[in-house]
Enzyme design. Structure first.
Site, PDB file in Angstrom:
ATOM      1  CD1 TRP A 191      -2.383  -2.205   1.939  1.00 11.69           C
ATOM      2  CD2 TRP A 191      -3.010  -1.441   0.172  1.00 11.69           C
ATOM      3  NE1 TRP A 191      -3.446  -2.742   1.132  1.00 11.69           N
ATOM      4  CE2 TRP A 191      -3.994  -1.900   0.246  1.00 11.69           C
ATOM      5  CE3 TRP A 191      -3.554  -0.236  -1.038  1.00 11.69           C
ATOM      6  CZ2 TRP A 191      -4.720  -2.606  -0.739  1.00 11.69           C
ATOM      7  CZ3 TRP A 191      -4.391  -0.267  -1.987  1.00 11.69           C
ATOM      8  CH2 TRP A 191      -4.770  -1.763  -2.004  1.00 11.69           C
ATOM      9  CG  ASP A 208      -3.103   3.857   4.378  1.00 11.59           C
ATOM     10  OD1 ASP A 208      -4.134   3.781   4.956  1.00 11.59           O
ATOM     11  OD2 ASP A 208      -3.226   3.244   2.688  1.00 11.59           O
ATOM     12  CE  LYS A 259      -8.498  -2.870   4.223  1.00  7.29           C
ATOM     13  NZ  LYS A 259      -7.399  -2.173   3.116  1.00  7.29           N
TER      14      LYS A 259
HETATM   15  C1  LIG Z   1      -7.373  -1.822   1.860  1.00  9.38           C
HETATM   16  C2  LIG Z   1      -6.275  -0.753   2.102  1.00  9.38           C
HETATM   17  C3  LIG Z   1      -5.888   0.702   1.332  1.00  9.38           C
HETATM   18  C4  LIG Z   1      -6.992   0.601  -0.150  1.00  9.38           C
HETATM   19  O1  LIG Z   1      -8.531   0.650   0.556  1.00  9.38           O
HETATM   20  P1  LIG Z   1      -9.506   1.438  -0.778  1.00  9.38           P
HETATM   21  O2  LIG Z   1     -10.899   2.240  -0.044  1.00  9.38           O
HETATM   22  O3  LIG Z   1      -9.835  -0.198  -1.044  1.00  9.38           O
HETATM   23  O4  LIG Z   1      -8.738   1.855  -1.552  1.00  9.38           O
HETATM   24  C5  LIG Z   1      -5.166   1.222   1.064  1.00  9.38           C
HETATM   25  N1  LIG Z   1      -3.972   1.471   2.236  1.00  9.38           N
HETATM   26  C6  LIG Z   1      -4.373   0.413   3.236  1.00  9.38           C
HETATM   27  C7  LIG Z   1      -3.191   0.605   4.385  1.00  9.38           C
HETATM   28  C8  LIG Z   1      -5.404  -0.907   3.276  1.00  9.38           C
HETATM   29  O5  LIG Z   1      -5.393  -1.420   4.074  1.00  9.38           O
END
Ligand SMILES: *Cc1c(COP(=O)(O)O)cnc(C)c1O
Length: 362
Positions: free
Chosen positions: A101, A173, A197
């Site tokens: 990511w 993030d 999540k």
């Molecule tokens: C799942 C995830 C993403 C992507 O998320 P989307 O909402 O599908 O764009 C980005 N960064 C991390 C750390 C993730 O776990």
């Protein structure tokens, strides 16, 4: 109803009590004769929902008053672009590369003309099985921001010790450990997270951003502009109303259970159970450096791809869903988010112990 344990990395398990509450309100919300899905986003009933969601999140994360909370769309992935668009122009920006990511965040930033994207630390060489030492990181003070991924969902590592970045705002993030590890919002300039999540359904992205970073740069699209979204209180266009409603119910659930600290305690307990077992197992192993292990995403392997496959399929037949590792890393992965029950970890360990007895050591 079929009883299973859902180890999905996202969209992920939600608290049963939240789903039951949503069910009870599904077709007639607060005696309106309408479902939340049918409410105008300008109605007072919905305004109450979004305001309540924001105030609960502020309370849970102790978000200081000089931060804005935005409910947006486009997933965490759109933030890979919105962050650099809003925070930097013809400037240097810093990234810490700790996994897939992070890589995506970096590659999206590189697409923006004029940005000088610098990678200050990386664990790519170790296949992202650890977090690079950030304690001695030298952060150039002319960076517009320093971006990091607090929990690496695919590789199963977490950043527990933030780098000292001086006046450079940290951008995180936090998609897979928001509300599950107790971070101080004031340590960051901006936090973003896809909801699917630890917060609620897919389709909602939460952004928490310090006032001075809102409206910093001219953005060539209203939808991508934090300032416009903030001014409209996340109602510039139609927001994902039902996802915000479910998020609100999840925030209430977290609060009821004792807040983020209690979530963190539970997550530590759940993760420790599985890590302790992986340490003594003669068959299963964690590929991740001990100090950097994630509480939320726990990859494990037998070292034999065929046996991994067999494990995943037998586990699924026994009611353990979504244990297959990410396609990029293989093996298995147990995602133990806030709503994942400790009983499911005990059951998984029992199942793994049995499997190990049948298939011997390494
Ligand atoms: C799942 C995830 C993403 C992507 O998320 P989307 O909402 O599908 O764009 C980005 N960064 C991390 C750390 C993730 O776990």
């Amino acid at each position: 109803m079929k009883e299973i344990y859902n180890f999905s990395a996202g969209p992920a398990v939600l608290p049963k009590s939240v789903l039951l509450k949503a069910q009870s309100e599904l077709i007639n919300y607060r005696d309106s004769g309408m479902s939340v899905m049918e409410l105008s986003h300008r109605s007072s009933l919905f305004e109450e929902i979004i305001q309540e969601a924001e105030s609960l999140l502020r309370e849970l994360m102790a978000i200081p008053d000089n931060y804005r909370v935005l409910f947006l769309q486009g997933g965490a992935s759109l933030q890979f672009t919105m962050v650099p668009l809003n925070l930097a122009k013809d400037q240097a920006v810093g990234y810490i590369n700790t996994g897939t990511w992070s890589e995506k965040a970096i590659s999206e930033a590189k697409k923006i003309p004029g940005l000088d994207v610098q990678i200050l630390a990386s664990s790519q060489e170790s296949n992202y099985t650890n977090i690079p030492d950030l304690s001695t990181l030298d952060v150039p003070q002319d960076l517009a921001y320093l971006h990091l991924t607090t929990n690496n969902t695919i590789e199963g590592t977490s950043i527990y010790h933030l780098p000292k970045s001086g006046a450079v705002p940290l951008v995180a993030d936090m998609s897979s450990n928001i509300l599950s590890t107790d971070y101080q919002v004031a340590d960051f300039g901006l936090i973003y997270a896809g909801a699917q999540k630890n917060i609620g359904p897919a389709g909602l992205t939460v952004v928490i951003v310090r006032d001075d970073l809102v409206g910093k740069e001219k953005v060539p699209s209203a939808m991508l502009d934090y300032a416009i979204q903030a001014k409209a209180n996340s109602l510039y266009n139609t927001p994902p109303t039902y996802a915000i409603y479910i998020a609100k119910l999840v925030f209430e659930w977290v609060k009821e259970l004792g807040g983020v600290k209690e979530m963190e305690r539970r997550n530590q307990e759940k993760a420790q159970l599985l890590y302790d077992y992986l340490e003594i197992s003669a068959l299963f192993d964690s590929p991740v450096a001990i100090a950097d292990r994630s509480l939320n995403n726990i990859p494990f392997v037998t070292g034999q791809p065929e046996l991994d496959k067999q494990f995943v399929s037998e586990a699924e037949a026994a009611g353990f869903e979504n244990l297959k590792g990410h396609r990029l890393v293989g093996g298995m992965r147990a995602s133990l988010y806030n709503a994942f029950p400790v009983e499911g970890v005990h059951a998984l360990i029992d199942f793994m112990t049995n499997f190990e007895q049948q298939h011997g050591g390494k």
